[in-house]
Design an enzyme around this catalytic site. Structure first.
Site, PDB file in Angstrom:
ATOM      1  N   HIS A  60       0.834  -1.210   0.000  1.00 41.38           N
ATOM      2  CA  HIS A  60       0.000   0.000   0.000  1.00 41.38           C
ATOM      3  C   HIS A  60       0.868   1.260   0.000  1.00 41.38           C
ATOM      4  O   HIS A  60       0.488   2.270  -0.611  1.00 41.38           O
ATOM      5  CB  HIS A  60      -0.944  -0.036   1.197  1.00 41.38           C
ATOM      6  CG  HIS A  60      -1.881  -1.194   1.153  1.00 41.38           C
ATOM      7  ND1 HIS A  60      -2.989  -1.221   0.332  1.00 41.38           N
ATOM      8  CD2 HIS A  60      -1.854  -2.396   1.799  1.00 41.38           C
ATOM      9  CE1 HIS A  60      -3.605  -2.378   0.481  1.00 41.38           C
ATOM     10  NE2 HIS A  60      -2.935  -3.105   1.357  1.00 41.38           N
ATOM     11  N   ASP A  66       2.872   6.054  -5.725  1.00 41.09           N
ATOM     12  CA  ASP A  66       2.713   6.170  -7.179  1.00 41.09           C
ATOM     13  C   ASP A  66       1.692   7.277  -7.465  1.00 41.09           C
ATOM     14  O   ASP A  66       0.484   7.034  -7.565  1.00 41.09           O
ATOM     15  CB  ASP A  66       2.248   4.834  -7.768  1.00 41.09           C
ATOM     16  CG  ASP A  66       2.212   4.846  -9.291  1.00 41.09           C
ATOM     17  OD1 ASP A  66       2.280   5.942  -9.883  1.00 41.09           O
ATOM     18  OD2 ASP A  66       2.104   3.748  -9.875  1.00 41.09           O
ATOM     19  N   ARG A  69      -0.500   6.969 -10.747  1.00 40.54           N
ATOM     20  CA  ARG A  69      -1.636   6.066 -10.579  1.00 40.54           C
ATOM     21  C   ARG A  69      -2.744   6.694  -9.740  1.00 40.54           C
ATOM     22  O   ARG A  69      -3.907   6.754 -10.141  1.00 40.54           O
ATOM     23  CB  ARG A  69      -1.130   4.767  -9.950  1.00 40.54           C
ATOM     24  CG  ARG A  69      -2.221   3.875  -9.351  1.00 40.54           C
ATOM     25  CD  ARG A  69      -1.943   3.632  -7.893  1.00 40.54           C
ATOM     26  NE  ARG A  69      -2.848   2.685  -7.287  1.00 40.54           N
ATOM     27  CZ  ARG A  69      -3.371   2.857  -6.076  1.00 40.54           C
ATOM     28  NH1 ARG A  69      -3.085   3.946  -5.366  1.00 40.54           N
ATOM     29  NH2 ARG A  69      -4.173   1.953  -5.565  1.00 40.54           N
ATOM     30  N   GLU A 144     -16.728 -12.185  -4.495  1.00 40.54           N
ATOM     31  CA  GLU A 144     -17.548 -13.322  -4.901  1.00 40.54           C
ATOM     32  C   GLU A 144     -18.438 -13.820  -3.768  1.00 40.54           C
ATOM     33  O   GLU A 144     -19.418 -14.526  -4.014  1.00 40.54           O
ATOM     34  CB  GLU A 144     -16.657 -14.465  -5.398  1.00 40.54           C
ATOM     35  CG  GLU A 144     -15.941 -14.205  -6.711  1.00 40.54           C
ATOM     36  CD  GLU A 144     -14.659 -13.419  -6.573  1.00 40.54           C
ATOM     37  OE1 GLU A 144     -13.983 -13.195  -7.588  1.00 40.54           O
ATOM     38  OE2 GLU A 144     -14.324 -13.006  -5.422  1.00 40.54           O
ATOM     39  N   GLU A 167      -2.156 -11.559 -11.575  1.00 36.24           N
ATOM     40  CA  GLU A 167      -2.975 -11.680 -10.366  1.00 36.24           C
ATOM     41  C   GLU A 167      -4.450 -11.940 -10.667  1.00 36.24           C
ATOM     42  O   GLU A 167      -5.226 -12.259  -9.772  1.00 36.24           O
ATOM     43  CB  GLU A 167      -2.860 -10.453  -9.451  1.00 36.24           C
ATOM     44  CG  GLU A 167      -1.464 -10.287  -8.850  1.00 36.24           C
ATOM     45  CD  GLU A 167      -1.347  -9.066  -7.955  1.00 36.24           C
ATOM     46  OE1 GLU A 167      -2.148  -8.118  -8.114  1.00 36.24           O
ATOM     47  OE2 GLU A 167      -0.472  -9.077  -7.080  1.00 36.24           O
ATOM     48  N   HIS A 311       4.436   2.391 -10.600  1.00 33.47           N
ATOM     49  CA  HIS A 311       4.929   1.224  -9.854  1.00 33.47           C
ATOM     50  C   HIS A 311       4.791  -0.067 -10.652  1.00 33.47           C
ATOM     51  O   HIS A 311       5.405  -1.078 -10.308  1.00 33.47           O
ATOM     52  CB  HIS A 311       4.219   1.103  -8.501  1.00 33.47           C
ATOM     53  CG  HIS A 311       2.846   0.518  -8.575  1.00 33.47           C
ATOM     54  ND1 HIS A 311       1.737   1.253  -8.950  1.00 33.47           N
ATOM     55  CD2 HIS A 311       2.389  -0.739  -8.323  1.00 33.47           C
ATOM     56  CE1 HIS A 311       0.671   0.481  -8.917  1.00 33.47           C
ATOM     57  NE2 HIS A 311       1.026  -0.730  -8.543  1.00 33.47           N
TER      58      HIS A 311
END
Length: 372
Positions: A60, A66, A69, A144, A167, A311
């Site tokens: 984090h 970043d 971002r 989910e 990922e 990043h």
């Protein structure tokens, strides 16, 4: 010459099947059930490790440092405040909750912040610190497994991994879209694209030179290590920021997705042909990929080597046998990217390439935890 994604030809599909056979062994019918159970256990273990990593502070820190971002998301949300004002929002993979906070700043009425890692408890503290607990609800589970009392107007998520798809978080975002987003809802971001280009690598030769230099340094020869060193370099996917001058052709788009309409099957296997015309005399040591995501109102976040560093850096795939090129040398081939069968958060990559009318070369890569 700017290249765009092309459909795989029948020949390319055959090459893909050859490529993937390098990764996987066949499963006998009488062991299929057992293999499936083992695979499911591995997936559960991998998910547990994945969420444990996101409970650690280091990742984090890296994301918040970043600024490219984080400011892209902040600008996209605040500039689109009319879409957020008085609306309900779902933040998938909320992390520290910074995107949820931006949504409230833009006027969101209610934000459901789903975070499966133990970071969720810290997110609650951050929300309370900013006096937004009446409008942001933290839900500590996988998306989910989540249940909401209503459909949402907007889904925000920072789901991108290295090489865009590493990922496999995008699958969870599309699951959330299908289950929770209103038909006229918005996705932030709403489009993603992946690009590839051939590169020269000035550091590659330096890495091999050590095996030539050993004799000068220590009076023993280790030149026989050079082929093995090449294999080791080409086996490992590297995450690095490359200099612009390493790029030897215009980038080619190999994948694009409209996140409002794309199906899960469309993102589970990326297949595309490519063709490049080289800029000039050089040695090709491999290929580099980068991605771009777009938000409503023409806001873009890119990891291109032609822009400021993020990043994510870029993803470099070194080939086993570098080759020389000159101006207008043609490099063509195909690339396939798919989740690894046993560890679906990792990626299998198959790269087929050839120079002009030469012989095709097949390279295979596993994007796993051993990224360098």
């Amino acid at each position: 010459m700017r290249c765009t994604a092309a459909r795989m030809s029948q020949t390319s599909v055959v090459k893909y099947n050859i490529c993937m056979s390098i990764f996987h062994r066949s499963i006998k019918p009488d062991t299929a059930t057992k293999e499936s159970e083992i695979s499911q256990t591995k997936k559960q273990k991998m998910d547990a490790d994945y969420f444990e990593n996101y409970g650690d502070i280091a990742i984090h820190e890296e994301m918040l440092r970043d600024k490219i971002r984080t400011n892209a998301y902040r600008m996209a949300i605040l500039k689109n405040y009319k879409k957020f004002y008085g609306k309900t929002v779902l933040d998938v993979g909320a992390g520290t909750g910074i995107l949820s906070l931006f949504c409230v700043q833009a006027g969101a009425k209610k934000v459901y912040a789903i975070e499966a890692s133990e970071m969720a408890e810290q997110t609650r503290r951050i929300v309370k610190e900013n006096e937004m607990e009446e409008r942001i609800e933290i839900i500590n589970c996988k998306v989910e497994e989540a249940e909401l009392s209503e459909k949402v107007d907007i889904i925000v998520s920072e789901w991108m991994g290295y090489n865009l798809l590493y990922e496999s978080m995008l699958e969870s975002v599309l699951f959330a879209r299908d289950k929770f987003l209103k038909k006229d809802g918005h996705m932030f971001p709403d489009r993603a694209s992946l690009y590839i280009a051939p590169i020269t690598d000035d550091d590659y030769t330096d890495r091999l030179c050590i095996w030539n230099d050993v004799e000068d340094f220590y009076k023993v020869s280790m030149k026989s290590m050079i082929p093995y060193a090449r294999r080791c370099i080409s086996k490992t996917v590297q995450i690095m920021c490359i200099p612009q001058e390493w790029i030897q052709s215009h980038g080619c788009q190999i994948f694009t997705s409209n996140l409002k309409t794309s199906s899960l099957s469309e993102i589970q296997k990326v297949q595309s042909n490519f063709e490049f015309k080289c800029f000039g005399h050089s040695t090709i040591h491999g290929f580099v990929t980068w991605f771009t995501v777009e938000f409503p109102d023409d806001i873009t976040l890119t990891t291109s080597p032609y822009t400021d560093e993020t990043h994510w850096s870029q993803t470099v795939l070194h080939i086993r046998d570098p080759f020389n090129v000159e101006q207008d040398t043609t490099i063509n081939g195909s690339i396939t990217i798919k989740p690894n069968d046993s560890k679906p958060r990792f990626l299998d990559i198959c790269l087929v390439h050839k120079k002009d009318d030469g012989h095709e070369k097949i390279e295979t890569f596993l994007m796993d935890e051993h990224l360098t």
